[in-house]
Motif scaffolding. Structure first.
Motif, PDB file in Angstrom:
ATOM      1  N   ALA A  29       0.846  -1.187   0.000  1.00  0.00           N
ATOM      2  CA  ALA A  29       0.000   0.000   0.000  1.00  0.00           C
ATOM      3  C   ALA A  29       0.881   1.235   0.000  1.00  0.00           C
ATOM      4  N   LEU A  30       0.480   2.238  -0.769  1.00  0.00           N
ATOM      5  CA  LEU A  30       1.151   3.534  -0.791  1.00  0.00           C
ATOM      6  C   LEU A  30       0.107   4.603  -0.517  1.00  0.00           C
ATOM      7  N   LEU A  31       0.301   5.330   0.587  1.00  0.00           N
ATOM      8  CA  LEU A  31      -0.630   6.381   0.993  1.00  0.00           C
ATOM      9  C   LEU A  31       0.040   7.736   0.818  1.00  0.00           C
ATOM     10  N   VAL A  32      -0.630   8.640   0.135  1.00  0.00           N
ATOM     11  CA  VAL A  32      -0.095   9.973  -0.121  1.00  0.00           C
ATOM     12  C   VAL A  32      -1.064  11.006   0.430  1.00  0.00           C
ATOM     13  N   GLY A  33      -0.569  11.874   1.306  1.00  0.00           N
ATOM     14  CA  GLY A  33      -1.402  12.920   1.888  1.00  0.00           C
ATOM     15  C   GLY A  33      -0.737  14.273   1.763  1.00  0.00           C
ATOM     16  N   LEU A  34      -1.465  15.269   1.294  1.00  0.00           N
ATOM     17  CA  LEU A  34      -0.910  16.606   1.082  1.00  0.00           C
ATOM     18  C   LEU A  34      -1.767  17.651   1.777  1.00  0.00           C
ATOM     19  N   ALA A  35      -1.405  17.922   3.040  1.00  0.00           N
ATOM     20  CA  ALA A  35      -2.032  19.021   3.767  1.00  0.00           C
ATOM     21  C   ALA A  35      -1.239  20.304   3.568  1.00  0.00           C
ATOM     22  N   GLU A  36       0.056  20.168   3.240  1.00  0.00           N
ATOM     23  CA  GLU A  36       0.934  21.318   3.032  1.00  0.00           C
ATOM     24  C   GLU A  36       1.549  21.247   1.636  1.00  0.00           C
ATOM     25  N   TYR A  37       1.681  22.429   1.025  1.00  0.00           N
ATOM     26  CA  TYR A  37       2.246  22.536  -0.312  1.00  0.00           C
ATOM     27  C   TYR A  37       3.380  23.556  -0.332  1.00  0.00           C
ATOM     28  N   LYS A  38       4.161  23.492  -1.403  1.00  0.00           N
ATOM     29  CA  LYS A  38       5.236  24.460  -1.605  1.00  0.00           C
ATOM     30  C   LYS A  38       4.682  25.878  -1.585  1.00  0.00           C
ATOM     31  N   ASP A  39       3.505  26.066  -2.152  1.00  0.00           N
ATOM     32  CA  ASP A  39       2.798  27.342  -2.065  1.00  0.00           C
ATOM     33  C   ASP A  39       1.790  27.221  -0.920  1.00  0.00           C
ATOM     34  N   GLY A  59      -5.548  -1.696   7.648  1.00  0.00           N
ATOM     35  CA  GLY A  59      -5.268  -2.698   8.668  1.00  0.00           C
ATOM     36  C   GLY A  59      -6.359  -3.741   8.744  1.00  0.00           C
ATOM     37  N   GLU A  60      -7.613  -3.289   8.643  1.00  0.00           N
ATOM     38  CA  GLU A  60      -8.732  -4.235   8.688  1.00  0.00           C
ATOM     39  C   GLU A  60      -8.782  -5.104   7.446  1.00  0.00           C
ATOM     40  N   LEU A  61      -8.173  -4.645   6.359  1.00  0.00           N
ATOM     41  CA  LEU A  61      -8.118  -5.447   5.138  1.00  0.00           C
ATOM     42  C   LEU A  61      -6.965  -6.444   5.156  1.00  0.00           C
ATOM     43  N   VAL A  68       3.054  -1.072   4.244  1.00  0.00           N
ATOM     44  CA  VAL A  68       2.477   0.236   3.938  1.00  0.00           C
ATOM     45  C   VAL A  68       3.578   1.296   3.931  1.00  0.00           C
ATOM     46  N   HIS A  69       3.689   2.042   2.851  1.00  0.00           N
ATOM     47  CA  HIS A  69       4.570   3.205   2.760  1.00  0.00           C
ATOM     48  C   HIS A  69       3.707   4.461   2.721  1.00  0.00           C
ATOM     49  N   THR A  70       4.169   5.527   3.379  1.00  0.00           N
ATOM     50  CA  THR A  70       3.414   6.779   3.442  1.00  0.00           C
ATOM     51  C   THR A  70       4.294   7.940   3.008  1.00  0.00           C
ATOM     52  N   LEU A  71       3.754   8.794   2.161  1.00  0.00           N
ATOM     53  CA  LEU A  71       4.409  10.041   1.755  1.00  0.00           C
ATOM     54  C   LEU A  71       3.518  11.194   2.187  1.00  0.00           C
ATOM     55  N   MET A  72       4.027  12.049   3.062  1.00  0.00           N
ATOM     56  CA  MET A  72       3.247  13.180   3.556  1.00  0.00           C
ATOM     57  C   MET A  72       3.932  14.499   3.202  1.00  0.00           C
ATOM     58  N   LYS A  98      -2.372  -8.116  -3.067  1.00  0.00           N
ATOM     59  CA  LYS A  98      -3.230  -6.935  -3.097  1.00  0.00           C
ATOM     60  C   LYS A  98      -2.363  -5.691  -3.148  1.00  0.00           C
ATOM     61  N   VAL A  99      -2.811  -4.694  -3.874  1.00  0.00           N
ATOM     62  CA  VAL A  99      -2.117  -3.413  -3.951  1.00  0.00           C
ATOM     63  C   VAL A  99      -3.127  -2.293  -3.756  1.00  0.00           C
ATOM     64  N   ILE A 100      -2.750  -1.306  -2.930  1.00  0.00           N
ATOM     65  CA  ILE A 100      -3.594  -0.145  -2.696  1.00  0.00           C
ATOM     66  C   ILE A 100      -2.774   1.124  -2.909  1.00  0.00           C
ATOM     67  N   PHE A 101      -3.336   2.056  -3.662  1.00  0.00           N
ATOM     68  CA  PHE A 101      -2.765   3.392  -3.776  1.00  0.00           C
ATOM     69  C   PHE A 101      -3.831   4.391  -3.377  1.00  0.00           C
ATOM     70  N   TYR A 102      -3.527   5.222  -2.378  1.00  0.00           N
ATOM     71  CA  TYR A 102      -4.485   6.219  -1.881  1.00  0.00           C
ATOM     72  C   TYR A 102      -3.861   7.605  -1.977  1.00  0.00           C
TER      73      TYR A 102
END
Length: 494
Positions: A29-39, A59-61, A68-72, A98-102
Motif C-alpha cells: 500500500a502507498l498512501l499519499v497525503g498533502l495538507a501542506e504545499y510548496k505554495d 489494517g482491517e483489510l 504500507v509506505h506513506t508520503l506526507m 493486493k495493492v492499494i494506492f491512496y
C-alpha cells in the motif's frame, strides 16, 4: 481522471476483484497525503487525518505495517510519488497479492496533451512541488502492477473551473476546496449544483458489467471535492467512507457505502455537497467492501420459479412479488395523498433491465404508470435510483384523483424487453395505458414473454385457458430469463 485502458472518467477508487480467497504475502500500500504545499496558499485541512483513517481501514483489510509506505507533505513530490509507485507497488508483487494506492490532496485539469480525451482535458493530481502527475502517467504505472487485486482511491477533484473562489456564497460550511485552479487550464467550469440521484448526478451509481474493477470517486466529473468540514476531521469523502465503514452493519457493500457517503456529505456540506461516484460490475457493487476481492462470485441467476397464469390483477401481483428473483425497492414520497396532491415515488433495482410500473386502483382498473407518453423509454441501470416524476424519466406531475382508497402499485423489472405502454392490452387513454381487471389474462401473456415463467394450469384436462392467451411454454423450452418485483401501497383520501 481518465485512466485510458480502464476507461475511467474521474479518478476514483478502483478495485480489480479476484474470485478466490488466497493468503497474501506481498501486499503493498502507498498512501499519499498533502495538507501542506510548496505554495502555502494551496494548504488543505484534512489530508493528514485522511491518511490515518485509511491506514486503519487498510489494517482491517489485512495489511501489516511493513506493507504500507506513506508520503506526507514535503515527501510527496512528483518524483517521489512516481518512484514509489513504480517500485514499491510493482517490485516483488505477484498475481496473488493486493495493492492499494491512496491519494488525498488537490486535483487539477489541463488541456489534453495526448489527444485521447473526449472532453479535451487531462486530469491530474497535484504533488507538493506543484508539478502535476497526469492520468496517462498513473495509467502507465498501473499497467505494470501484477497484483490480482488493485484498489486506487483518490480524494481529490478533477474539475475545469477557472473560478478562484467557488465557495463564497454560503457561510454555513467552512471547508477547503481541493481544486487547484492555478494548475488547471481551459477545461470548463466546475459547479457544486445541488445534484440529486435522478438528475444532476446520473452516473452516481452505474453498472458496468465488462469492467474488472470498481471505480469509487469523491465527486462527479464537474464537481469540486471538499477538505475537512470540521476541525479534526478528515476530508469530506474520506471521512464519510470511514464513518460508513465504522457504523454500517456488516457486510457493507460498495453500493451501500456510496449511498451512505452521498447522504453524509449532503447533510454536512449542504449546497456545496459533491456526489461520490461508483461504477463497476453489479456482482462487485453488491459485494462486501472488507472482502476486497476475496468474496466468491455470486451464483448464476436461477431459472424463475413457476408462476401460474393469472386471471386477476391481485393474483398476478401476489405471484410476482412473492417469487421475485432479485431485489427491487419502491418507496412513495408519503403514504397517502389527498385528492389533487402531487404523487412521487422512487424505485431502485439491483439488476439492470426494463421497468414497468402498474397501478391497481380500488375500482379494479389497471394503469401503466410507467412507461407513459411522457417517456416511453423504460430501460434502467442496476442500482440506479429512479425518481418519478424526475428530470431523467419525464418531468411531469402525477396527481391523486378518484377513486379514493388504497391502490396497489407494482414495480416490475425484467431482463428481457417489456414495454407495457406499447402492448396491445386495454386502451391507450391520454398519457397512460389503462386496462380493467378482466384484461389480466392478456396482461399475463405479455409479462410471460419477458419473464418466461408461466406453467400450464394446475389441471389442464378440466381447465380452459383464458381467451386471448398464448399456449403455455413447455418446461424444456422455457427461456432462462429473470425478473424482480416490488409492491407499494398508495392511499388517496378526500
Amino acid at each position: 481522471m481518465n485512466l485510458k485502458a480502464l476507461n475511467l472518467k474521474t479518478l476514483g477508487a478502483l478495485a480489480c476483484m479476484g474470485l478466490s480467497s488466497i493468503a497474501f504475502a506481498e501486499n503493498r500500500a502507498l498512501l499519499v497525503g498533502l495538507a501542506e504545499y510548496k505554495d502555502p496558499k494551496a494548504n488543505l485541512r484534512g489530508p493528514e487525518v485522511d491518511v490515518k483513517l485509511i491506514g486503519e481501514v487498510i489494517g482491517e483489510l489485512g495489511f501489516k505495517p511493513d506493507q504500507v509506505h506513506t508520503l506526507m507533505n514535503q515527501q510527496a513530490t512528483r518524483a517521489n510519488i512516481l518512484n514509489q509507485m513504480r517500485t514499491w507497488l510493482t517490485e516483488g508483487v505477484g498475481p496473488n497479492d493486493k495493492v492499494i494506492f491512496y491519494y488525498s490532496g488537490h486535483g487539477a485539469q489541463v488541456n489534453d496533451r495526448s489527444g485521447d480525451e473526449a472532453d479535451g482535458c487531462d486530469e491530474s493530481i497535484v504533488p507538493y512541488d506543484l508539478n502535476l502527475i497526469l492520468d496517462d502517467e498513473i495509467q502507465n504505472v498501473l499497467d505494470g502492477v501484477k497484483a490480482r487485486e488493485v484498489l486506487v482511491m483518490f480524494d481529490s477533484c478533477f474539475s475545469g473551473t477557472v473560478t478562484k473562489s467557488l465557495f463564497d456564497i454560503d457561510e454555513d460550511v467552512d471547508a477547503d476546496s481541493k481544486f487547484w485552479e492555478k494548475s488547471s487550464t481551459g477545461c470548463g467550469l466546475a459547479s457544486n449544483k445541488d445534484f440529486t440521484l435522478d438528475d444532476g448526478a446520473l452516473d452516481a451509481s452505474k453498472a458496468a458489467e465488462n469492467q474488472r474493477y470498481i471505480e469509487f470517486s469523491a465527486a462527479a466529473e464537474n464537481q469540486v471535492a471538499l477538505g475537512a468540514l470540521r476541525k479534526g476531521e478528515g476530508s469530506a469523502f474520506t471521512q464519510a467512507v470511514y464513518n460508513g465503514l465504522s457504523t454500517l452493519p456488516k457486510p457493507i457493500s460498495f453500493e451501500a457505502l456510496r449511498n451512505y457517503a452521498v447522504d453524509w456529505i449532503k447533510q454536512r456540506a449542504k449546497s456545496k455537497a459533491h456526489t461520490p461516484q461508483l461504477t463497476g460490475p453489479t456482482k462487485w457493487l453488491n459485494s462486501d467492501f472488507f472482502a476486497f476481492g476475496d468474496a466468491d462470485a455470486p451464483p448464476p441467476v436461477a431459472p424463475p420459479p413457476t408462476v401460474q397464469a393469472a386471471n386477476s390483477a391481485a393474483d398476478l401481483f401476489d405471484q410476482l412479488v412473492k417469487k421475485t428473483q432479485f431485489k427491487v425497492e419502491a418507496l412513495p414520497s408519503q403514504p397517502s395523498y389527498k385528492l389533487g396532491e402531487r404523487i412521487s415515488m422512487k424505485v431502485r433495482s439491483s439488476k439492470a433491465g426494463y421497468l414497468n410500473i402498474i397501478e391497481f386502483d380500488p375500482d379494479g382498473s389497471l394503469v401503466v404508470v410507467f412507461p407513459n407518453k411522457y417517456n416511453d423509454k423504460n430501460q434502467v441501470r442496476a442500482n440506479e435510483v429512479i425518481t418519478l416524476p424526475g428530470l431523467r424519466y419525464g418531468n411531469f406531475d402525477f396527481v391523486a384523483v378518484e377513486p379514493v382508497g388504497k391502490s396497489r402499485v407494482l414495480a416490475l423489472v425484467t431482463s428481457q424487453p417489456l414495454n407495457l405502454l406499447l402492448e396491445n392490452v386495454g386502451n391507450l387513454t391520454g398519457l397512460f395505458r389503462v386496462m380493467s381487471d378482466q384484461d389480466t389474462p392478456v396482461l399475463s401473456t405479455a409479462v410471460a414473454r419477458a419473464i418466461g415463467v408461466f406453467s400450464p394450469p394446475a389441471n389442464p384436462t378440466t381447465s380452459t385457458p383464458p381467451a386471448n392467451t398464448s399456449s403455455p411454454v413447455s418446461e424444456d423450452k422455457k427461456p432462462q430469463y429473470y425478473f424482480g418485483a416490488a409492491e407499494l401501497v398508495l392511499e388517496t383520501t378526500r
